[in-house]
Scaffold this motif. Sequence first.
Motif, short mmCIF file in Angstrom:
data_model
loop_
_atom_site.label_atom_id
_atom_site.label_comp_id
_atom_site.label_asym_id
_atom_site.label_seq_id
_atom_site.Cartn_x
_atom_site.Cartn_y
_atom_site.Cartn_z
N ILE A 26 -11.56 41.23 13.20
CA ILE A 26 -12.26 40.02 12.77
C ILE A 26 -11.46 38.83 13.28
O ILE A 26 -10.30 38.65 12.93
N LYS A 27 -12.11 38.03 14.13
CA LYS A 27 -11.44 36.86 14.71
C LYS A 27 -12.52 35.81 14.94
O LYS A 27 -13.42 36.01 15.77
N ASP A 36 -16.12 29.20 9.37
CA ASP A 36 -15.25 30.32 9.76
C ASP A 36 -14.98 31.21 8.55
O ASP A 36 -15.02 32.44 8.64
N HIS A 37 -14.71 30.57 7.42
CA HIS A 37 -14.45 31.30 6.16
C HIS A 37 -15.66 32.13 5.76
O HIS A 37 -15.52 33.28 5.33
N ASN A 40 -16.04 35.06 8.17
CA ASN A 40 -15.00 36.03 7.85
C ASN A 40 -15.39 36.83 6.61
O ASN A 40 -15.22 38.06 6.57
N THR A 44 -15.95 40.83 6.55
CA THR A 44 -15.09 41.60 5.64
C THR A 44 -15.92 42.39 4.63
O THR A 44 -15.73 43.60 4.46
#
Length: 191
Positions: A26-27, A36-37, A40, A44
């Motif tokens: 994960i990038k 972005d959060h 992510n 996840t």
Amino acid sequence: MRTAQIKRTTKETDIALILQLDGGEIKINTGIGFFDHMLNSFATHGGFGLQVTVKGDLHVDCHHTVEDTGIVLGKAMGEALGDKSGIARFGSSFVPMDEALAFAAVDVSGRPFLVFDAAFQEQQVGQFDTCMTEEFMRAFAFNAGITLHTRIEYGKNAHHQIEAMFKAVARAMREAVSPRDGILSTKGVLA
């Protein structure tokens, strides 16, 4: 491994994305910290490998970056699923985050549709316009070819509401794309 790699360049955005449905690195770098959060969190809680790099016209606002990322992630999801055989097809999830509760249900049917039910008291979380949550979900659903219903049951803090929604959608997608024998359709095809 069920993967897709997509690059998309327009006058407004330049996006490179790799999606691995069965996990991986994960990038994420979109230039919008809160977004972005959220991506992510999506990766996840969905158990997905997701690498995203976006260069967008953030001097205008976040609209093109967020919507176009939804388009590319949706296309990658559709490509990684192929003919959609061998998946559970349906998924749903409730996710709480502090005072907020979000729900999502998906049908990986090949028939894109979005039902979005959420109102946010705050107009922004960081540099992310809260109204872009619906635009992202629409772009993702229509380009992935999924039916997506999502709503905020309750909550007051927009950060918590949106994060709970992204996690609920991720968990519903994880369930829907999990392996299962055959094609779950009376028609014998998902398209």
